[in-house]
Each structure stands twice: as C-alpha cells, then as structure tokens.
Design an enzyme around this catalytic site. Structure first.
Site, PDB file in Angstrom:
ATOM      1  N   THR A 120       0.867  -1.193   0.000  1.00 37.29           N
ATOM      2  CA  THR A 120       0.000   0.000   0.000  1.00 37.29           C
ATOM      3  C   THR A 120       0.899   1.237   0.000  1.00 37.29           C
ATOM      4  OG1 THR A 120      -1.655  -1.243   1.187  1.00 37.29           O
ATOM      5  CG2 THR A 120      -1.873   1.153   1.246  1.00 37.29           C
ATOM      6  N   GLY A 275     -17.951  -3.027  18.968  1.00 36.90           N
ATOM      7  CA  GLY A 275     -17.000  -3.516  19.963  1.00 36.90           C
ATOM      8  C   GLY A 275     -15.976  -2.453  20.307  1.00 36.90           C
ATOM      9  N   CYS A 282      -3.458  -2.153   9.230  1.00 37.77           N
ATOM     10  CA  CYS A 282      -3.939  -1.508   8.006  1.00 37.77           C
ATOM     11  C   CYS A 282      -4.862  -0.314   8.229  1.00 37.77           C
ATOM     12  CB  CYS A 282      -4.655  -2.540   7.143  1.00 37.77           C
ATOM     13  SG  CYS A 282      -3.580  -3.932   6.793  1.00 37.77           S
TER      14      CYS A 282
HETATM   15  C1  UGA Z   1      -8.113  -5.240   6.394  1.00 30.05           C
HETATM   16  C2  UGA Z   1      -9.109  -5.322   5.240  1.00 30.05           C
HETATM   17  O1  UGA Z   1     -10.292  -5.982   5.675  1.00 30.05           O
HETATM   18  C3  UGA Z   1      -8.494  -6.095   4.062  1.00 30.05           C
HETATM   19  O2  UGA Z   1      -9.398  -6.075   2.967  1.00 30.05           O
HETATM   20  C4  UGA Z   1      -7.184  -5.427   3.661  1.00 30.05           C
HETATM   21  O3  UGA Z   1      -6.528  -6.154   2.628  1.00 30.05           O
HETATM   22  C5  UGA Z   1      -6.259  -5.371   4.865  1.00 30.05           C
HETATM   23  O4  UGA Z   1      -6.895  -4.639   5.935  1.00 30.05           O
HETATM   24  C6  UGA Z   1      -4.993  -4.665   4.442  1.00 30.05           C
HETATM   25  O5  UGA Z   1      -5.063  -3.481   4.057  1.00 30.05           O
HETATM   26  O6  UGA Z   1      -3.941  -5.322   4.379  1.00 30.05           O
HETATM   27  P1  UGA Z   1      -7.293  -6.916   8.323  1.00 30.05           P
HETATM   28  O7  UGA Z   1      -6.614  -5.721   8.905  1.00 30.05           O
HETATM   29  O8  UGA Z   1      -6.530  -8.186   8.156  1.00 30.05           O
HETATM   30  O9  UGA Z   1      -7.863  -6.555   6.850  1.00 30.05           O
HETATM   31  O10 UGA Z   1      -8.528  -7.261   9.235  1.00 30.05           O
HETATM   32  P2  UGA Z   1     -10.116  -7.033   9.215  1.00 30.05           P
HETATM   33  O11 UGA Z   1     -10.784  -8.338   9.170  1.00 30.05           O
HETATM   34  O12 UGA Z   1     -10.514  -6.031   8.227  1.00 30.05           O
HETATM   35  O13 UGA Z   1     -10.328  -6.426  10.678  1.00 30.05           O
HETATM   36  C7  UGA Z   1      -9.752  -5.180  11.042  1.00 30.05           C
HETATM   37  C8  UGA Z   1     -10.176  -4.797  12.426  1.00 30.05           C
HETATM   38  O14 UGA Z   1     -11.555  -4.405  12.459  1.00 30.05           O
HETATM   39  C9  UGA Z   1     -10.047  -5.915  13.468  1.00 30.05           C
HETATM   40  O15 UGA Z   1      -9.504  -5.369  14.655  1.00 30.05           O
HETATM   41  C10 UGA Z   1     -11.470  -6.370  13.686  1.00 30.05           C
HETATM   42  O16 UGA Z   1     -11.671  -6.908  14.970  1.00 30.05           O
HETATM   43  C11 UGA Z   1     -12.232  -5.072  13.501  1.00 30.05           C
HETATM   44  N1  UGA Z   1     -13.638  -5.264  13.102  1.00 30.05           N
HETATM   45  C12 UGA Z   1     -13.941  -5.874  11.939  1.00 30.05           C
HETATM   46  C13 UGA Z   1     -14.648  -4.793  13.925  1.00 30.05           C
HETATM   47  O17 UGA Z   1     -14.390  -4.217  15.007  1.00 30.05           O
HETATM   48  N2  UGA Z   1     -15.952  -4.954  13.558  1.00 30.05           N
HETATM   49  C14 UGA Z   1     -16.281  -5.565  12.378  1.00 30.05           C
HETATM   50  O18 UGA Z   1     -17.494  -5.666  12.091  1.00 30.05           O
HETATM   51  C15 UGA Z   1     -15.253  -6.025  11.561  1.00 30.05           C
END
Ligand code: UGA
Length: 453
Positions: A120, A275, A282
């Site tokens: 990125t 939450g 990211c």
């Molecule tokens: C995120 C994006 O979802 C990916 O598409 C992207 O490729 C990636 O960043 C990146 O730029 O490399 P990631 O950081 O692995 O992926 O994790 P997520 O599943 O997106 O979760 C991010 C955070 O949001 C976590 O702390 C999760 O607990 C939180 N979250 C997620 C919530 O608090 N509520 C939700 O409904 C979803």
C-alpha cells in the site's frame, strides 16, 4: 511463469504460495535471513491458517533467497509485497519499498518485463516506482535490460483468512498506464477470475462462486481504490460503534440494530460488529495516510478523521464502563482474554488490547493476560512489571476482580462459566467484542457488560 515475490510476509507468502499452487514457479526474496532460513526448512514465520499446508503442497515450485541477483534470474514478473509502516508523522515509510525498487532496477535481467506492486503506497507512488526502476533508461529499448512496465495490484486479503481471500476474492484490481501490464497480470489471475482451478482440500470453493470480477484501471485509481476500501470499512465499523454508544444511552441492542440495517442490501451486515473498534496494521495506518495525503492537496477528510476519533475512543470508554462497576482500579486484578487485534492471527500491531492494558496499568491495576497464539509474542514485547501471562486461561482468570474479552477467539466463547465464577474474586465480565452468550453469563451470576447492548 517465473515469478519473484519480494517480501515473504502477511501479503507476500499467501500471494506467492497461491500463484505456485496455480502452476507458476516462485522465488521469494526477503532481506530477513532468519525468516528465509525458517521458510527453507518448511516453517512459516508467523501464524496464519493453512500457510503450512500450502507450503507443503507447493514446495517443489517455490524457492527462498535473500539474494536479489540470483533471485531475479529468469524472472519475468516481480511482485512487491513489502511493508509500508506508518512513520512518526503517520505517513507511510517508503524506505523499504524504495530500496526494493533500486535492487530490482539494478538486478533486473532481459527477461523481466513487469513489476507488480501489492504494497500500500501513497497515491502517485506507482509513477515514482516506474522512474526508480527504469532510471537508467532513456528509451524503451536499452541493450541488456528491458524496459519495465509497472502495475498496481492492491491487496484486499484479511489476516486470518489470507489464503481463502487470495483464492476467492470479492474482486481483483489491476491498474497500469500501459495496456500490456494490465493484460499480463489479468492473464496471470485468470484461474482465479474464472474459478477453474481444483481447490485445495482445506480451502473449498464457496458455494455458487463461478467467477471473480476483475477491475482494470489506471495506476492512480488502483492505488486510491485500496485506500478508499480500507477507509470505508474503517468508517463502517466506527459508524456502528457510534450507534452502539447511543444504544447504551437509549436502551437499544446494537445487534438488533445491525441486523435491521444490515438486511438493507445497500448497507449489508458485514463489518457492522460493534465492539472496541478496529486494530491491525492496516486501518489505522491507511486512514491516517489518506488524511495526510489529502492535506497536501488542501483537502480535509472530515468523515475519515471522525472515524479515527470514534475508533480510538472505544478503547477508553470500555475502561470507564469497568470503573462504573468496580470503582478505582488501583490494586485490582484484571484479566485480559485476547491480545491479537483479531482472531486467527498473532498480529499485535495497533491491537486495542495493548492500549487497554497500558491504560489499566497506568491506573494501578494488576493485569493478567491470555491469548491462544500471541501470548509469548506479547510478553516478549513488554518489560512492565504488574503483568502476568499464562497459557492456561483458567490460571489467568483465577483471582480476577473483572475479566475483559478483547479478541473473539472461539475458546473464550466455550469457557466453563461455572468454573470461571468459582475462580474469579469478582463477577464482572466485559465483552469487548459482543462475542459471549450474554444470557448464559447473567444466569451464571455475572455482571455482563457488552458494547451497545
Ligand atoms: C483489512 C481489510 O479488511 C483487508 O481487505 C485489507 O486487505 C487489509 O486490511 C490490508 O489493508 O492489508 P485486516 O486488517 O486483516 O484486513 O482485518 P479485518 O478483518 O478487516 O479487521 C480489522 C479490524 O476491524 C479488526 O480489529 C477487527 O476486529 C475489527 N472489526 C472488523 C470490527 O471491530 N468490527 C467488524 O465488524 C469487523
């Protein structure tokens, strides 16, 4: 196709191993010799589901090296997958990626035609990358070395489901200002686009998936798509957290609200889990980078700034909730279940748990921690006294006045709550991810505190 992947980390390994599975020959190049040695022995240097299995399946098609010169021999496409961590001004640190570009420029051979960037990077960096790599070219035809076409192929995989997201993505974005770059990379992804590969036994294709959309565009738009996607997801989470805070005041239940709005197909239910907010490498980095980039053009990104404020406030609000139950935190024993920023990863970058633990310690609490995969990593990073960690979750819970669940690992959903009740000194459970069975906990005699319920 002979492909080099520069950077054997959270993005590079899943990408390279998936491309190897699809029949390509892959060389991973990484300056971290310890990591390369581990990989050569068939060991994955971090926790990510199924990477071990995938490395085992593809071991005849993959090589690992720290040496660019031998690594780039016979290679026609290089993928750049190195980290661009935020610097002290919240701007992406481009030192690594610029060094990679210099090395590719120096050691490219006649065969090398395309450099595909998955890291990125600030918008416009692709053009700089092009100039760095082609810097000794005054024309497209130079003796001994090829002119290199730069392509942006932003990554959307999530940690914890990296391989699944690589094989079954929602879309693939390929951006270049040169049509041959778009064609070559689109061709490479055609088995995923057409979903005509045989799935690995441990990663079955989702029902009904017969094709993946591919967005082909210019370099700059591809770079912006990456930031805009992460910023939107971050805003979506902050939005639901803000509504959750309102729910608590007015007496609503955020799970019901999320369900009620999420069924509107224009909104969608995903990323509406309230939450303690987002963490990881990211969202924090990319939202701040976008804000800083816009500032350079005299533009203020109000919504994204607000999303960050809401997000980081969640980490304080949860402690205030604890204090309303048990008062002053000095000398209280507080259990922390879950350290990783989300389940199925050992990644602790910008993990809400770390901020929450630091706040608890600063208020004089004694903190006991558990995580099924990142406990040792966390303990080796901290030099604070007043922290106790154990791999046995019940040892951590024992004697606590209150327990927080900060990462929704399955083992916490399946705890023996009768036993927890007997072991704890107090009876407050704070569910920072709304992951527990509230009714069961209340029935078991706990004071249950969730987010927005
Ligand atoms: C995120 C994006 O979802 C990916 O598409 C992207 O490729 C990636 O960043 C990146 O730029 O490399 P990631 O950081 O692995 O992926 O994790 P997520 O599943 O997106 O979760 C991010 C955070 O949001 C976590 O702390 C999760 O607990 C939180 N979250 C997620 C919530 O608090 N509520 C939700 O409904 C979803």
């Amino acid at each position: 196709m002979n492909i080099a992947i520069v950077g054997a980390g959270y993005v590079g390994l899943p990408t390279g191993l998936a491309l190897a599975y699809l029949g390509n020959d892959i060389v991973f190049i990484d300056v971290d010799s310890e990591k390369i040695e581990l990989l050569k022995k068939g060991k994955i240097p971090f926790y990510e589901p199924y990477l071990n299995e995938m490395l085992n399946l593809t071991k005849d098609n993959v090589k690992f090296t720290t040496d660019y010169k031998s690594g780039l021999k016979n290679i026609s496409i290089v993928f750049i997958c190195v980290g661009t961590p935020a610097d002290e001004n919240w701007k992406p640190n481009l030192t690594n990626i610029k060094a990679v570009a210099e090395m590719i420029g120096e050691y490219r051979t006649k065969k090398l035609e395309y450099v595909v960037n998955k890291s990125t990077v600030p918008i416009g960096f692709g053009k700089m990358l092009h100039n760095l790599i082609n810097k000794d070219h005054t024309s497209k035809h130079i003796k001994g070395k090829n002119y290199i076409t730069v392509v942006s192929n932003p990554e959307f995989l999530r940690e914890g489901s990296a391989l699944y997201d690589t094989f079954y993505p929602d879309r693939i974005v390929v951006g270049s200002d040169e049509i041959n770059g778009i064609e070559a990379v689109s061709q490479l992804y055609s088995p995923i686009v057409n979903q005509n590969f045989t799935p690995p036994s441990f990663l079955q294709r989702p029902n009904g998936l017969s094709a993946v959309p591919i967005v082909t565009t210019d370099l700059c738009s591809a770079e912006l798509i990456k930031y805009a996607a992460n910023a939107f997801l971050a805003m979506k989470i902050s939005f639901i957290n803000e509504i959750a805070n309102l729910c608590e005041k007015v007496g609503g239940d955020i799970n019901e609200v999320a369900k009620g709005i999420g069924l509107d197909s224009r909104i969608g239910r995903k990323f509406l889990n309230a939450g303690i907010g987002w963490g990881g490498s990211c969202f924090g980095k990319d939202t701040s980078a976008l804000i800083e980039m816009a500032k350079e053009y005299g533009l203020k990104l109000h919504m994204i700034e607000a999303a960050r404020i809401v997000n980081y406030n969640q980490r304080t609000i949860i402690i205030e909730k604890l204090k309303t139950q048990i008062g002053n935190l000095a000398n209280k024993s507080i259990g922390i279940l879950g350290l990783s920023f989300k389940p199925n990863t050992d990644d602790l970058r910008d993990a809400p748990a770390i901020d929450i633990i630091n706040k608890l310690l600063s208020e004089g609490a004694y903190v006991k921690v558990h995580d099924p995969v990142s406990l040792q990593k966390f303990l080796s990073m901290t030099n604070k006294s007043n922290i106790y960690g154990n791999t046995d979750v019940y040892k951590v819970i024992e004697g606590c006045d209150a327990v927080f669940v900060l990462t929704e690992w399955d083992i916490y959903k399946e705890l023996d709550w009768q036993m927890v009740k007997r072991l704890m000194r107090g009876n407050v459970v704070i569910d920072g991810r709304n992951a527990l069975n509230r009714e069961l906990l209340i029935k078991s005699g706990f004071i249950y505190i969730g987010v927005g319920r």
